[in-house]
Design an enzyme around this catalytic site. Structure first.
Site, PDB file in Angstrom:
ATOM      1  CE  LYS A  45      -2.319   1.946   4.736  1.00 17.56           C
ATOM      2  NZ  LYS A  45      -1.512   0.788   5.119  1.00 17.56           N
TER       3      LYS A  45
ATOM      4  CB  SER B  74      -0.938   0.017   1.214  1.00 23.00           C
ATOM      5  OG  SER B  74      -0.227   0.258   2.403  1.00 23.00           O
TER       6      SER B  74
END
Length: 236
Positions: free
Chosen positions: A195, A157
């Protein structure tokens, strides 16, 4: 003196560890105590720690040990620990505690850091349990402030930020982050993910660097920053 709910939670955790060797999850604790949210469990765990009945350990999502039991539970036949069993731990963490293994200088150019386990760059995985081995990190990656540790990346991701599956990321421990920082975020004291961090209007956004993944939004009380990305090591 413990409240009724605090006593119920401590009793439930202890009985599950003694019976199964595996502590209950936050969801199981919430259901057992008939609470509507896991935030209530978090408050009860914090209160038990402050009163010395449990101890939270650094860098683990499942990181609380039973230290002692109140007399009421001991008299009922509960045991604080089994001499033949090394108890596992339950959900919790402290963002600013030092890692179990301190960095040890190898030379002026490199430093040994503990690899604390795996971190998800994708769907969040269970947070880190303990240091598995050490990795040599160039000294210029370290900020000189606070403790550092390393994590192995699993998932894709963050590929557009140059972070690939299998990379080792170097993290500086901190409980705060600025918008745009890439952080280790602990979600609801259970799952850790890597993230990009953004905060706005009382909410936290955890952004992927891959269009295949959607940005996830949380209220601030559901996310805790565990550290900031300061370097990356790739093996070919």
């Amino acid at each position: 003196m413990l409240t009724r709910k605090q006593l119920e939670l401590l009793d439930f955790i202890n009985k599950r560890v003694q019976r199964d060797g595996v502590p209950p999850s936050f969801d199981e604790m919430k259901d057992a105590l008939d609470l509507r949210s896991k935030s209530g469990i978090h408050r009860l765990i914090t209160a038990l720690e402050e009163r010395g009945f449990i101890r939270r350990l650094a860098h683990r999502a499942r990181a609380i040990e039973i230290v002692k039991l109140p007399e009421a539970l001991e008299q009922s036949g509960a045991k604080a620990e089994d001499p033949g069993f090394q108890p596992r731990v339950i959900d919790g963490d402290r963002p600013d505690s030092p890692p179990p293994a301190r960095a040890q200088s190898v030379s002026a150019a490199a430093t040994e850091l503990p690899v604390m386990g795996q971190i998800a760059a994708g769907v969040p995985i269970e947070a880190i349990s303990h240091a598995s081995h050490n990795v040599a990190v160039p000294g210029h990656m370290l900020s000189g402030r606070g403790q550092h540790y390393a994590l192995e990346v699993r998932g894709d991701s963050m590929i557009e930020a140059g972070i690939n599956d299998g990379d080792v990321v170097v993290i500086r421990e901190t409980a705060t982050a600025d918008n745009g920082d890439i952080v280790v975020a602990l979600i609801e004291d259970e799952e850790a993910t890597l993230k990009r961090f953004r905060r706005s209007s009382g909410r936290v956004a955890l952004e992927a660097a891959n269009p295949a993944y959607e940005t996830r939004f949380f209220t601030e009380d559901r996310v805790r920053v565990q550290g900031k990305l300061v370097g990356l090591i790739r093996t070919y």
